[in-house]
Design an enzyme around this catalytic site. Structure first.
Site, PDB file in Angstrom:
ATOM      1  CB  ALA A  63      18.851  39.887  39.914  1.00  0.00           C
ATOM      2  N   GLY A 106      16.581  43.155  42.556  1.00  0.00           N
ATOM      3  CA  GLY A 106      17.425  42.523  43.555  1.00  0.00           C
ATOM      4  C   GLY A 106      18.331  43.500  44.271  1.00  0.00           C
ATOM      5  CD  GLU A 109      13.725  41.456  46.111  1.00  0.00           C
ATOM      6  OE1 GLU A 109      12.707  40.877  46.500  1.00  0.00           O
ATOM      7  OE2 GLU A 109      14.423  41.046  45.144  1.00  0.00           O
ATOM      8  CD  GLU A 129      11.834  42.772  41.357  1.00  0.00           C
ATOM      9  OE1 GLU A 129      12.784  42.598  42.132  1.00  0.00           O
ATOM     10  OE2 GLU A 129      11.091  43.772  41.429  1.00  0.00           O
TER      11      GLU A 129
END
Length: 247
Positions: A63, A106, A109, A129
């Site tokens: 992300a 992200g 994911e 993360e």
């Protein structure tokens, strides 16, 4: 060069969506999330196969850290990325993630939210993360466990370990490995096989697979009951029997 953060190509039976932030290694920002929501709305209304991929040899290297650093508690509770990935996971027709290179945080994911994942030999996938002071909160803590099991998921999430292509293949995280120039060809070949089947049967199969364990076998019977009465079932089975000289 197309400057849209998500480049979308549409055809009657499928949509190809390319993450397109090459200068940020396709990091997923709020603009991409907003476009993904709009695409989901379209595919919920007009179900088609979705192929997700990236550009420039990267799927999505996480992300957007600049945006993540600015987020606070209320942003976390809103589940900005998580809600989009859940929506992708629940699309009526199958989602294929064609992963080249990095799929981190992200980006990983988002890949976990797909029904089918294929990759290139340069794949590096995982969730670092905790090294950044946060957690994998957009599906990693539960969806990854469902895919690869508790042991490996725990190691990946708690240590930040990244899997190579071969490791991901052995773990069942991806189903096949392809050269970079053949990755989209392979994704379309999978989509072709799906598209050759009855769309309603495909959608009902996906719905049953996503249903909680306690709803089975009841939900299977209800969905099968609808298919048993469908004209497409009668047409396909009649053609099957006629090809074999039966009535």
């Amino acid at each position: 060069m197309n400057e849209e953060p998500l480049v979308i190509e549409r055809s009657p039976d499928r949509v190809v969506a390319r993450l397109n932030r090459p200068d940020k290694r396709n990091a997923i920002d709020r603009e991409i999330i907003d476009v993904l929501h709009a695409l989901c709305e379209e595919l919920e209304t007009e179900p088609r196969i979705l192929i997700l991929t990236g550009v420039d040899g990267v799927f999505a290297a996480g992300a957007d850290i600049t945006q993540l650093r600015a987020r606070r508690a209320e942003d976390a509770r809103r589940g900005i990325n998580a809600t989009a990935f859940v929506r992708i996971h629940e699309l009526p027709m199958p989602v294929i993630a064609a992963i080249d290179g990095y799929a981190l945080g992200g980006g990983a994911e988002l890949a976990y939210a797909a029904d089918i994942r294929i990759a290139t030999p340069t794949l590096k996938i995982g969730n670092p993360e905790t090294g950044l002071g946060i957690m994998a909160a957009a599906g990693g803590t539960w969806r990854l466990r469902e895919i690869v099991g508790d042991g490996l998921a725990s190691e990946m999430l708690l240590t930040g370990r990244l899997l190579t292509a071969d490791e991901a293949l052995r773990a069942g995280l991806v189903s096949s490995i392809h050269a970079a120039d053949e990755l989209l060809v392979a994704a379309h070949a999978i989509a072709d096989r799906i598209a050759a089947n009855d769309p309603l049967a495909t959608q009902h199969t996906k719905r049953a697979m996503r249903a909680p364990r306690e709803t089975h076998p009841g939900i299977d019977g209800d969905l099968q009951a609808e298919l048993f009465e469908s004209p497409e079932k009668m047409r396909r089975m009649t053609e099957f029997l006629e090809r074999r000289g039966r009535r």
